[in-house]
Scaffold this active site. Structure first.
Site, PDB file in Angstrom:
ATOM      1  N   ASN A   1       0.575 -14.644 -12.533  1.00 33.56           N
ATOM      2  CA  ASN A   1       0.540 -15.495 -13.731  1.00 33.56           C
ATOM      3  C   ASN A   1       0.644 -14.587 -14.956  1.00 33.56           C
ATOM      4  O   ASN A   1       0.474 -13.375 -14.848  1.00 33.56           O
ATOM      5  CB  ASN A   1      -0.793 -16.271 -13.772  1.00 33.56           C
ATOM      6  CG  ASN A   1      -1.989 -15.339 -13.618  1.00 33.56           C
ATOM      7  OD1 ASN A   1      -2.373 -14.977 -12.498  1.00 33.56           O
ATOM      8  ND2 ASN A   1      -2.551 -14.899 -14.735  1.00 33.56           N
TER       9      ASN A   1
ATOM     10  N   HIS B   1     -14.643  -7.349  -3.193  1.00 30.38           N
ATOM     11  CA  HIS B   1     -14.512  -7.008  -4.605  1.00 30.38           C
ATOM     12  C   HIS B   1     -15.889  -6.697  -5.184  1.00 30.38           C
ATOM     13  O   HIS B   1     -16.908  -7.199  -4.723  1.00 30.38           O
ATOM     14  CB  HIS B   1     -13.926  -8.184  -5.387  1.00 30.38           C
ATOM     15  CG  HIS B   1     -12.628  -8.694  -4.852  1.00 30.38           C
ATOM     16  ND1 HIS B   1     -12.568  -9.544  -3.767  1.00 30.38           N
ATOM     17  CD2 HIS B   1     -11.352  -8.472  -5.237  1.00 30.38           C
ATOM     18  CE1 HIS B   1     -11.298  -9.817  -3.512  1.00 30.38           C
ATOM     19  NE2 HIS B   1     -10.539  -9.186  -4.382  1.00 30.38           N
TER      20      HIS B   1
ATOM     21  N   HIS C   1      -7.622 -20.085  -9.853  1.00 31.67           N
ATOM     22  CA  HIS C   1      -7.406 -19.291  -8.635  1.00 31.67           C
ATOM     23  C   HIS C   1      -6.389 -19.975  -7.731  1.00 31.67           C
ATOM     24  O   HIS C   1      -5.623 -19.315  -7.037  1.00 31.67           O
ATOM     25  CB  HIS C   1      -8.728 -19.076  -7.902  1.00 31.67           C
ATOM     26  CG  HIS C   1      -8.626 -18.126  -6.745  1.00 31.67           C
ATOM     27  ND1 HIS C   1      -8.178 -16.822  -6.883  1.00 31.67           N
ATOM     28  CD2 HIS C   1      -8.883 -18.278  -5.420  1.00 31.67           C
ATOM     29  CE1 HIS C   1      -8.180 -16.225  -5.700  1.00 31.67           C
ATOM     30  NE2 HIS C   1      -8.603 -17.088  -4.797  1.00 31.67           N
TER      31      HIS C   1
ATOM     32  N   ALA D   1      -3.088  -9.257  -6.359  1.00 28.40           N
ATOM     33  CA  ALA D   1      -2.561 -10.236  -7.309  1.00 28.40           C
ATOM     34  C   ALA D   1      -3.042  -9.808  -8.686  1.00 28.40           C
ATOM     35  O   ALA D   1      -4.140  -9.271  -8.828  1.00 28.40           O
ATOM     36  CB  ALA D   1      -3.111 -11.610  -6.973  1.00 28.40           C
TER      37      ALA D   1
ATOM     38  N   HIS E   1      -9.092 -14.697   1.287  1.00 27.70           N
ATOM     39  CA  HIS E   1      -9.310 -13.414   1.957  1.00 27.70           C
ATOM     40  C   HIS E   1      -9.914 -13.677   3.323  1.00 27.70           C
ATOM     41  O   HIS E   1     -11.038 -14.146   3.431  1.00 27.70           O
ATOM     42  CB  HIS E   1     -10.251 -12.522   1.135  1.00 27.70           C
ATOM     43  CG  HIS E   1      -9.619 -11.984  -0.096  1.00 27.70           C
ATOM     44  ND1 HIS E   1      -9.150 -10.702  -0.188  1.00 27.70           N
ATOM     45  CD2 HIS E   1      -9.347 -12.562  -1.280  1.00 27.70           C
ATOM     46  CE1 HIS E   1      -8.626 -10.516  -1.381  1.00 27.70           C
ATOM     47  NE2 HIS E   1      -8.728 -11.625  -2.056  1.00 27.70           N
TER      48      HIS E   1
ATOM     49  N   TYR F   1     -16.883  -7.901  -7.901  1.00 32.58           N
ATOM     50  CA  TYR F   1     -17.440  -9.143  -8.468  1.00 32.58           C
ATOM     51  C   TYR F   1     -18.186 -10.000  -7.451  1.00 32.58           C
ATOM     52  O   TYR F   1     -18.896 -10.927  -7.819  1.00 32.58           O
ATOM     53  CB  TYR F   1     -16.350  -9.979  -9.175  1.00 32.58           C
ATOM     54  CG  TYR F   1     -15.255 -10.535  -8.284  1.00 32.58           C
ATOM     55  CD1 TYR F   1     -15.489 -11.538  -7.355  1.00 32.58           C
ATOM     56  CD2 TYR F   1     -13.947 -10.062  -8.401  1.00 32.58           C
ATOM     57  CE1 TYR F   1     -14.483 -12.042  -6.559  1.00 32.58           C
ATOM     58  CE2 TYR F   1     -12.926 -10.554  -7.606  1.00 32.58           C
ATOM     59  CZ  TYR F   1     -13.207 -11.549  -6.692  1.00 32.58           C
ATOM     60  OH  TYR F   1     -12.202 -12.031  -5.902  1.00 32.58           O
ATOM     61  N   GLU F   2     -18.002  -9.689  -6.171  1.00 27.77           N
ATOM     62  CA  GLU F   2     -18.743 -10.448  -5.157  1.00 27.77           C
ATOM     63  C   GLU F   2     -20.198  -9.990  -5.088  1.00 27.77           C
ATOM     64  O   GLU F   2     -20.986 -10.555  -4.331  1.00 27.77           O
ATOM     65  CB  GLU F   2     -18.073 -10.285  -3.787  1.00 27.77           C
ATOM     66  CG  GLU F   2     -16.713 -10.958  -3.722  1.00 27.77           C
ATOM     67  CD  GLU F   2     -15.960 -10.640  -2.444  1.00 27.77           C
ATOM     68  OE1 GLU F   2     -16.325 -11.199  -1.397  1.00 27.77           O
ATOM     69  OE2 GLU F   2     -15.015  -9.827  -2.486  1.00 27.77           O
TER      70      GLU F   2
ATOM     71  N   MET G   1      -8.646  -7.466 -10.686  1.00 29.42           N
ATOM     72  CA  MET G   1     -10.081  -7.283 -10.424  1.00 29.42           C
ATOM     73  C   MET G   1     -10.344  -6.484  -9.141  1.00 29.42           C
ATOM     74  O   MET G   1     -11.417  -6.589  -8.559  1.00 29.42           O
ATOM     75  CB  MET G   1     -10.759  -8.651 -10.278  1.00 29.42           C
ATOM     76  CG  MET G   1     -10.515  -9.609 -11.426  1.00 29.42           C
ATOM     77  SD  MET G   1     -11.218 -11.224 -11.059  1.00 29.42           S
ATOM     78  CE  MET G   1     -10.490 -12.211 -12.383  1.00 29.42           C
ATOM     79  N   SER G   2      -9.370  -5.700  -8.706  1.00 29.86           N
ATOM     80  CA  SER G   2      -9.559  -5.001  -7.428  1.00 29.86           C
ATOM     81  C   SER G   2      -8.875  -3.641  -7.453  1.00 29.86           C
ATOM     82  O   SER G   2      -8.547  -3.117  -8.512  1.00 29.86           O
ATOM     83  CB  SER G   2      -8.970  -5.856  -6.301  1.00 29.86           C
ATOM     84  OG  SER G   2      -7.564  -5.899  -6.391  1.00 29.86           O
TER      85      SER G   2
ATOM     86  N   SER H   1      -5.236 -11.203  -2.222  1.00 30.02           N
ATOM     87  CA  SER H   1      -5.303 -12.668  -2.282  1.00 30.02           C
ATOM     88  C   SER H   1      -4.049 -13.336  -1.738  1.00 30.02           C
ATOM     89  O   SER H   1      -2.944 -13.112  -2.241  1.00 30.02           O
ATOM     90  CB  SER H   1      -5.430 -13.134  -3.740  1.00 30.02           C
ATOM     91  OG  SER H   1      -6.618 -12.679  -4.286  1.00 30.02           O
TER      92      SER H   1
HETATM   93  N1  HPA Z   1      -6.498 -11.584 -14.307  1.00 26.31           N
HETATM   94  C1  HPA Z   1      -7.185 -10.875 -13.408  1.00 26.31           C
HETATM   95  N2  HPA Z   1      -6.938 -10.925 -12.108  1.00 26.31           N
HETATM   96  C2  HPA Z   1      -5.952 -11.719 -11.696  1.00 26.31           C
HETATM   97  C3  HPA Z   1      -5.181 -12.486 -12.571  1.00 26.31           C
HETATM   98  C4  HPA Z   1      -5.472 -12.408 -13.963  1.00 26.31           C
HETATM   99  O1  HPA Z   1      -4.834 -13.055 -14.812  1.00 26.31           O
HETATM  100  N3  HPA Z   1      -4.266 -13.163 -11.821  1.00 26.31           N
HETATM  101  C5  HPA Z   1      -4.483 -12.805 -10.542  1.00 26.31           C
HETATM  102  N4  HPA Z   1      -5.494 -11.930 -10.454  1.00 26.31           N
END
Ligand code: HPA
Length: 275
Positions: A236, A84, A248, A114, A62, A86-87, A212-213, A31
């Site tokens: 974060n 991903h 996001h 990320a 992306h 999730y897509e 998530m990746s 990301s």
């Molecule tokens: N959780 C999951 N995936 C992420 C996060 C998060 O807090 N921040 C960036 N990608």
């Protein structure tokens, strides 16, 4: 057409487009990190949509381009954007690019991503060298018939993240003056961010960051005997650590700031590693 034949076809397409240069390493830019590929020279840029059967990124941030060229003199392929789970892609689709790059002969797979920090010592914006992972996605890309050409049925994951690569990254980080600490990455399927309770669970289970990746690709790479380096940028704090809501947009902003550090780490690593 069978999956393995699709991988062969994509491999042949890329070989033709890149003039058959042997690619030594692949870098996946997560990301907001697409800029890292600005450093690559003598490039051939291939849009994902042009490569037969290659999955297209739909996530914002992306870009969807494969950049082939040299970084510090090393022939590399950089994926600007990944897909991903999730897509809605299957695990086989998510790991399709790794399979193709593996057949193209890469020796090293560098994944960036990320993440959210669940370890309070990891400050947003800081870099984490992934030393191990917890697959909490509820699926594994090796499910199904094993392709013995790629690897064995039960691949070892004891050193899924190459220890020598981690040591090289430490040295590069020190030279560049970038703080990098090692941590465990726990993968959730997403796309919703975790709840505060899930973040607490992640911490209890030994995770330092959540995302998530990456985990599917790393499993496929290990299956093929490709050595892996994973660098995560904690964008974060995980949900519930501060009571601020997660977005996001915030992730992309943090990644834009981290892009320069990440770029220097990847460049330095590729310059140092012997493949
Ligand atoms: N959780 C999951 N995936 C992420 C996060 C998060 O807090 N921040 C960036 N990608």
């Amino acid at each position: 057409m069978y999956y393995w034949d699709k991988v062969d076809e994509a491999q042949r397409f890329i070989e033709k487009r890149s003039g058959g240069v042997p690619i030594k390493a692949a870098v996946v830019l997560g990301s907001g990190l697409g800029r890292v590929s600005d450093e690559i020279e003598k490039t051939e840029v291939i849009k994902y949509e042009d490569i037969p059967y290659w999955p297209r990124s739909t996530a914002p941030g992306h870009e969807g381009k494969l950049i082939i060229g040299t970084l510090r003199g090393v022939p590399v392929a950089a994926m600007q954007g990944r897909v991903h789970y999730y897509e809605g892609y299957s695990m086989a689709e998510v790991t399709f690019p790794v399979r193709v790059l593996g057949q193209l002969g890469i020796k090293a797979f560098v994944a960036t991503n990320a993440s959210g920090a669940v370890n309070l010592d990891i400050k947003p914006g800081s870099m984490v060298a992934i030393k191990d992972h917890i697959n909490f996605m509820g699926a594994n890309p090796l499910t199904g018939v094993n392709n013995d050409k790629w690897g064995e049925r039960f691949p070892d994951m004891t050193k899924a993240y190459d220890h020598e690569f981690l040591d090289i990254l430490d040295k590069v980080a020190e030279k560049e003056g970038i703080a990098v600490r090692r941590g465990v990455y726990m993968a959730f399927s997403g796309p919703s961010f975790e709840t505060p309770s899930e973040v607490r669970v992640a911490r209890m289970l030994g995770a330092d960051v959540v995302g998530m990746s990456t985990v599917p690709e790393v499993i496929a790479a290990n299956h093929m005997g490709i050595r892996v380096l994973g660098i995560s940028c904690a964008a974060n704090y995980g949900a519930g650590i501060t009571m601020q809501r997660l977005t996001h947009r915030e992730v992309l902003e943090a990644m834009a700031k981290a892009g320069d550090d990440l770029s220097r780490l990847v460049r330095g690593f590729i310059g140092e590693v012997k493949l």
